[in-house]
Design a protein around this motif. Sequence first.
Motif, PDB file in Angstrom:
ATOM      1  N   ILE A 258       0.875  -1.166   0.000  1.00  0.00           N
ATOM      2  CA  ILE A 258       0.000   0.000   0.000  1.00  0.00           C
ATOM      3  C   ILE A 258       0.914   1.218   0.000  1.00  0.00           C
ATOM      4  O   ILE A 258       1.837   1.300   0.807  1.00  0.00           O
ATOM      5  N   ASP A 259       0.656   2.145  -0.900  1.00  0.00           N
ATOM      6  CA  ASP A 259       1.426   3.381  -0.984  1.00  0.00           C
ATOM      7  C   ASP A 259       0.434   4.537  -0.882  1.00  0.00           C
ATOM      8  O   ASP A 259      -0.531   4.594  -1.652  1.00  0.00           O
ATOM      9  N   ILE A 260       0.646   5.442   0.076  1.00  0.00           N
ATOM     10  CA  ILE A 260      -0.296   6.524   0.361  1.00  0.00           C
ATOM     11  C   ILE A 260       0.416   7.864   0.268  1.00  0.00           C
ATOM     12  O   ILE A 260       1.498   8.032   0.833  1.00  0.00           O
ATOM     13  N   VAL A 261      -0.216   8.806  -0.423  1.00  0.00           N
ATOM     14  CA  VAL A 261       0.238  10.198  -0.439  1.00  0.00           C
ATOM     15  C   VAL A 261      -1.008  11.069  -0.345  1.00  0.00           C
ATOM     16  O   VAL A 261      -1.805  11.118  -1.287  1.00  0.00           O
ATOM     17  N   GLY A 262      -1.205  11.708   0.791  1.00  0.00           N
ATOM     18  CA  GLY A 262      -2.363  12.580   0.968  1.00  0.00           C
ATOM     19  C   GLY A 262      -3.655  11.833   0.779  1.00  0.00           C
ATOM     20  O   GLY A 262      -3.952  10.874   1.486  1.00  0.00           O
ATOM     21  N   THR A 263      -4.445  12.253  -0.216  1.00  0.00           N
ATOM     22  CA  THR A 263      -5.757  11.643  -0.473  1.00  0.00           C
ATOM     23  C   THR A 263      -5.721  10.612  -1.602  1.00  0.00           C
ATOM     24  O   THR A 263      -6.767  10.189  -2.093  1.00  0.00           O
ATOM     25  N   ALA A 264      -4.519  10.210  -2.022  1.00  0.00           N
ATOM     26  CA  ALA A 264      -4.364   9.223  -3.093  1.00  0.00           C
ATOM     27  C   ALA A 264      -3.567   8.033  -2.577  1.00  0.00           C
ATOM     28  O   ALA A 264      -2.663   8.184  -1.750  1.00  0.00           O
ATOM     29  N   ALA A 265      -3.908   6.851  -3.070  1.00  0.00           N
ATOM     30  CA  ALA A 265      -3.184   5.648  -2.671  1.00  0.00           C
ATOM     31  C   ALA A 265      -3.288   4.608  -3.779  1.00  0.00           C
ATOM     32  O   ALA A 265      -4.194   4.658  -4.617  1.00  0.00           O
ATOM     33  N   ASN A 266      -2.338   3.666  -3.757  1.00  0.00           N
ATOM     34  CA  ASN A 266      -2.475   2.488  -4.601  1.00  0.00           C
ATOM     35  C   ASN A 266      -2.078   1.277  -3.788  1.00  0.00           C
ATOM     36  O   ASN A 266      -1.389   1.389  -2.769  1.00  0.00           O
ATOM     37  N   ALA A 267      -2.569   0.130  -4.217  1.00  0.00           N
ATOM     38  CA  ALA A 267      -2.335  -1.102  -3.467  1.00  0.00           C
ATOM     39  C   ALA A 267      -2.259  -2.274  -4.436  1.00  0.00           C
ATOM     40  O   ALA A 267      -2.797  -2.229  -5.540  1.00  0.00           O
TER      41      ALA A 267
END
Length: 128
Positions: A81-90
């Motif tokens: 899981i990669d999160i930056v602010g209000t965006a993420a991908n998994a």
Amino acid sequence: MSNPTYVQEYKAIVEVLNRYNEGGKQANSSIMKPAFSGQATIFGVDADAKLVGGPIQGLFDTIDNPPFRPSPEAVGVIVSIDIVGTAANARIDTNDISGFCFTDFFNLLKVEGKWTVVSKIYHTHIAP
């Protein structure tokens, strides 16, 4: 600049992704639907190397009909899981959902305070 800590966001995203895993395991789209935006999309490549997909309803229709069936033996793991602010991908790797194995990539956005999947792409592995 300080490094942001996304522990609470990570836990919230895991909850969303677990809905997807459980819905697949039970072959029941109503379990996974809350994880997805109504505008979400799904895309993959078929056996003829052609792009397939479209609105997320296609996933729900597939999950709810044969050859999909409840698969209590299925194992799905959240690889990253990669999160930056209000965006993420998994990324999720799943073995033995109705005899299929998948690698899924999800894009998520935090909309009105809740994480939601806005797109999914996948790779179907050749079953052993």
